[in-house]
Design an enzyme around this catalytic site. Structure first.
Site, mmCIF file in Angstrom:
data_model
loop_
_atom_site.group_PDB
_atom_site.id
_atom_site.type_symbol
_atom_site.label_atom_id
_atom_site.label_comp_id
_atom_site.label_asym_id
_atom_site.label_seq_id
_atom_site.Cartn_x
_atom_site.Cartn_y
_atom_site.Cartn_z
ATOM 1 N N ILE A 1 -0.963 10.185 7.206
ATOM 2 C CA ILE A 1 0.260 9.450 6.883
ATOM 3 C C ILE A 1 1.300 10.380 6.260
ATOM 4 C CG2 ILE A 1 -0.634 8.743 4.621
ATOM 5 C CD1 ILE A 1 0.858 6.034 5.084
ATOM 6 N N ASP B 1 4.155 9.873 3.815
ATOM 7 C CA ASP B 1 4.739 8.921 2.873
ATOM 8 C C ASP B 1 5.951 9.602 2.245
ATOM 9 O OD1 ASP B 1 5.351 7.007 0.966
ATOM 10 O OD2 ASP B 1 3.322 6.796 0.217
ATOM 11 N N ASP C 1 -7.304 5.051 3.422
ATOM 12 C CA ASP C 1 -8.248 4.245 2.657
ATOM 13 C C ASP C 1 -7.573 3.289 1.691
ATOM 14 O OD1 ASP C 1 -8.952 5.576 -0.451
ATOM 15 O OD2 ASP C 1 -7.553 6.577 0.896
#
Length: 182
Positions: A108, A110, A166
């Site tokens: 990811i 971010d 997660d």
């Protein structure tokens, strides 16, 4: 704060599915085509950012039908937390980056601090060129200015899990991208 498997299961049951398995696999297919067009003749060193990129990289590698080598790096700002903090360097790549074309694969994008630091590290280690591929990019204004070269999916600014990402150490194995219910 740690959670029990039962609590993680409840989060999963209540979560919003942003992308199902079929949609994620289609995004990985498209990423592989784009990566192959750019790197097919470059003998890239593909570096997995542990632990989140383990699953997306595994799926991606089976779609890259050309010679490449793999390695990993373990640097994290999150650990089992839901928000980032100081970058912790755990393991550096084992192969030499000198003169190599490197593709960093992460789960990811971010804020971009971890990816920027890893790309900077690769350049300082002598990489000829450094590219980045992320399964998911969050759409918000807090990014550090970094853009990934290859992006699978874009999502709203929510806490997500699945396909390597997660929820407090759990749910990386979920086949889809889910957002925690707000």
């Amino acid at each position: 704060m740690s959670v029990t498997p039962e609590q993680a299961s409840l989060v999963y049951q209540q979560a919003d599915c942003l992308y199902n398995q079929e949609q994620v696999e289609a995004a990985i297919d498209a990423m592989a085509v784009s990566i192959a067009k750019r790197l097919i003749d470059k003998n890239p060193l593909v570096i997995c950012v542990m632990t989140g990129a383990l699953i997306p990289m595994g799926h991606l590698l089976t779609r890259l039908d050309f010679p490449l080598q793999i390695d990993y790096i373990h640097a994290t700002r999150y650990g089992a937390n839901t928000s980032g903090s100081e970058l912790e360097w755990i393991t550096n790549p084992h192969k030499s980056l000198t003169g190599r074309v490197v593709l960093i694969v992460d789960d990811i994008l971010d804020e971009g601090e971890t990816l920027a630091a890893i790309m900077d590290f690769c350049h300082k280690q002598g990489a000829e060129a450094v590219y980045s591929a992320v399964l998911v990019e969050k759409m918000h204004e807090r990014k550090s200015g970094i853009k990934a070269d290859f992006v699978g999916l874009q999502i709203e600014d929510r806490y997500v899990f699945g396909y390597g990402m997660d929820y407090k150490g759990f749910l990386r194995n979920v086949a889809g991208i889910y957002a925690v219910k707000e």
